[in-house]
Design a protein around this motif. Structure first.
Motif, PDB file in Angstrom:
ATOM      1  N   ARG A 235       0.969  -1.213  -0.053  1.00 51.36           N
ATOM      2  CA  ARG A 235      -0.102   0.140   0.139  1.00 51.36           C
ATOM      3  C   ARG A 235       0.963   1.086   0.049  1.00 51.36           C
ATOM      4  O   ARG A 235       1.962   1.446   0.549  1.00 51.36           O
ATOM      5  CB  ARG A 235      -0.784  -0.061   1.336  1.00 51.36           C
ATOM      6  N   PRO A 236       0.546   2.335  -0.834  1.00 50.21           N
ATOM      7  CA  PRO A 236       1.345   3.515  -0.584  1.00 50.21           C
ATOM      8  C   PRO A 236       0.880   4.255   0.698  1.00 50.21           C
ATOM      9  O   PRO A 236      -0.231   3.882   1.411  1.00 50.21           O
ATOM     10  CB  PRO A 236       0.873   4.202  -1.766  1.00 50.21           C
ATOM     11  N   VAL A 237       1.822   4.992   1.186  1.00 52.56           N
ATOM     12  CA  VAL A 237       1.485   5.671   2.404  1.00 52.56           C
ATOM     13  C   VAL A 237       1.650   7.038   1.861  1.00 52.56           C
ATOM     14  O   VAL A 237       2.380   7.849   1.411  1.00 52.56           O
ATOM     15  CB  VAL A 237       2.438   5.447   3.455  1.00 52.56           C
ATOM     16  N   TYR A 238       0.247   8.009   2.222  1.00 53.23           N
ATOM     17  CA  TYR A 238       0.369   9.381   1.873  1.00 53.23           C
ATOM     18  C   TYR A 238       0.545  10.052   3.267  1.00 53.23           C
ATOM     19  O   TYR A 238       0.171   9.911   4.249  1.00 53.23           O
ATOM     20  CB  TYR A 238      -1.229   9.561   1.561  1.00 53.23           C
ATOM     21  N   VAL A 239       1.386  11.301   3.059  1.00 50.90           N
ATOM     22  CA  VAL A 239       1.815  12.233   4.253  1.00 50.90           C
ATOM     23  C   VAL A 239       2.031  13.224   3.395  1.00 50.90           C
ATOM     24  O   VAL A 239       2.862  13.706   2.517  1.00 50.90           O
ATOM     25  CB  VAL A 239       3.274  11.639   4.823  1.00 50.90           C
ATOM     26  N   ASN A 240       1.469  14.449   3.827  1.00 51.03           N
ATOM     27  CA  ASN A 240       1.504  15.929   3.433  1.00 51.03           C
ATOM     28  C   ASN A 240       1.838  16.237   2.114  1.00 51.03           C
ATOM     29  O   ASN A 240       2.948  16.584   1.697  1.00 51.03           O
ATOM     30  CB  ASN A 240       2.552  16.344   4.331  1.00 51.03           C
ATOM     31  N   GLY A 241       0.952  15.447   0.918  1.00 52.64           N
ATOM     32  CA  GLY A 241       1.205  15.957  -0.422  1.00 52.64           C
ATOM     33  C   GLY A 241       1.856  14.877  -0.990  1.00 52.64           C
ATOM     34  O   GLY A 241       2.456  15.248  -2.317  1.00 52.64           O
ATOM     35  N   THR A 242       2.524  13.987  -0.341  1.00 54.55           N
ATOM     36  CA  THR A 242       3.351  12.986  -1.025  1.00 54.55           C
ATOM     37  C   THR A 242       3.069  11.354  -0.897  1.00 54.55           C
ATOM     38  O   THR A 242       2.397  11.113   0.234  1.00 54.55           O
ATOM     39  CB  THR A 242       4.739  12.974  -0.586  1.00 54.55           C
ATOM     40  N   LEU A 243       3.174  10.533  -1.858  1.00 53.19           N
ATOM     41  CA  LEU A 243       2.968   9.271  -1.700  1.00 53.19           C
ATOM     42  C   LEU A 243       4.186   8.349  -1.635  1.00 53.19           C
ATOM     43  O   LEU A 243       5.185   8.711  -2.009  1.00 53.19           O
ATOM     44  CB  LEU A 243       1.980   8.499  -2.723  1.00 53.19           C
TER      45      LEU A 243
END
Length: 400
Positions: A235-243
């Motif tokens: 799974r990708p992890v999304y944090v503050n505008g980035t994957l």
């Protein structure tokens, strides 16, 4: 209504100060606000205002407990979403009243989707993203709005069977899909990484993007080749505008472990990883045992030291330095393969930890111990923590 002298009394539309009204509304659940939109045109304009939607989302993210979603497939056309709200329950025991964590569980069957095998990608701003071989399904539980997007260019199968990640989660063998928000334009975007049909190397080659907007002309945009060998089944992890994804052990630069995709610039870039890993220690086997998570609104890395402990690292967003968030003693884990993984942190510093057998537990870092199983599932589910939102998808309402 008639008053004295036969004059009709009229209600004033704006007898509340607007700032006060907005501050009250912004604390309410999304489902309540969704109903209030029909009260008047004035209320509808307030609740659908982008600034109000942003304020409401920020308030929801400050709540003591997130909501948990457990997704499973009933068939190739049906999804089951179990929503779990965490509540404090007072229990009377021999030594007095104590507060325990309880659960309010509701289940929703989403039927008649286009035939496919659906997997959960990730969640962002209260929106859940699922994908199959030919379709992407995005759904906002707070507003009951959804969109179904047909995949753009056809891709080739990357492996011969459906792969699993280190947490025992099942994934598509055709592509990787991620979902997140452009921090500059505030647009939500879906990212697809795939190998074009007709190519036979077992790695992802290309990337395309779909921007969720109100315009009728939205479509997938190809943005070119991917220069990084990204590991499958994650799974990708999304944090503050980035994957973010973990790189495969066959990546050209063995010292690089994690790659991110900026949703505004639409560029890939390798980022730092914990300094304890040298080029020699990042072999293919060790990478396969690692996973990425989202905790404390930051990127986290799960790294097992078999027979010793399970390390959870967290990256400081301001300087890119990694620190150990906590570790789990190997012997304290009832389940070791696949790995258990934290899905949410509670305000008291404890963590909800899930295992693919279907069990949810609380982990106490100070005592390095687990609670008994709090929830169980008979079928394989895909868990996610999320907060309700009013974020629009410019799609259709789900009827149930």
């Amino acid at each position: 209504m008639a008053g004295r002298g036969g004059k009709r009394l009229e209600r004033k539309k704006d007898n509340w100060p607007q700032d006060l009204l907005l501050s009250i509304l912004a604390t309410l659940p999304a489902k309540s606000l969704f109903r209030f939109k029909s009260a008047s045109k004035h209320w509808r304009s307030l609740i659908t205002n982008p600034d109000f939607i942003e304020q409401h989302l920020e308030n929801q993210q400050k709540k003591e407990y997130p909501q948990l979603i457990f997704a499973s497939t009933e068939s190739k056309t049906d999804l089951v979403l179990e929503s779990v709200a965490i509540v404090d329950v007072e229990v009377r025991e021999a030594d007095g009243a104590k507060t325990r964590k309880g659960f309010k569980r509701t289940s929703l069957n989403i039927c008649h989707l286009p035939t496919d095998v659906y997997h959960m990608s990730n969640s962002c701003d209260g929106i859940l993203c699922f994908f199959g071989k030919t379709n992407v399904f995005v759904y906002n539980p707070g507003t009951r709005e959804f969109r179904i997007l047909q995949i753009g260019r056809e891709g080739s199968s990357l492996v011969t069977s459906y792969p699993f990640d280190c947490f025992g989660q099942l994934f598509s063998r055709y592509h990787l899909v991620g979902f997140g928000r452009d921090q500059v334009t505030k647009e939500r975007k879906i990212i697809r990484l795939f190998r074009p049909k007709g190519e036979f190397e077992d790695q992802i080659h290309e990337c395309e993007v779909f921007t969720l907007s109100s315009g009728a002309g939205s479509s997938w945009r190809g943005i070119g080749k991917v220069a990084y060998f990204i590991r499958l089944a994650q799974r990708p992890v999304y944090v503050n505008g980035t994957l973010h994804w973990i790189l495969d052990g066959r990546h050209a630069n063995p010292s690089e472990l994690i790659v991110c995709f900026d949703l505004h610039t639409e560029k890939f870039q390798a980022i730092s990883h914990p300094s304890c890993y040298s080029e020699n220690s990042l072999d293919q086997y060790k990478r396969q045992l690692m996973g990425l998570l989202h905790l404390r609104n930051s990127l986290c890395l799960v790294e097992p030291e078999p027979m010793l402990q399970l390390n959870i690292w967290i990256m400081n967003q301001s300087n890119g330095i990694w620190e150990k968030l906590f570790c789990v003693d190997w012997e304290s884990m009832n389940y070791k393969n696949p790995l258990p993984f934290p899905i949410a942190e509670l305000k008291d510093g404890t963590f909800f930890v899930y295992h693919c057998t279907g069990n949810l537990q609380i982990y106490y870092p100070e005592s390095k111990s687990f609670s008994e199983a709090l929830l169980g599932h008979e079928r394989m589910v895909q868990p996610s923590a999320f907060f309700e939102s009013l974020v629009p998808l410019y799609g259709e309402p789900l009827v149930y």
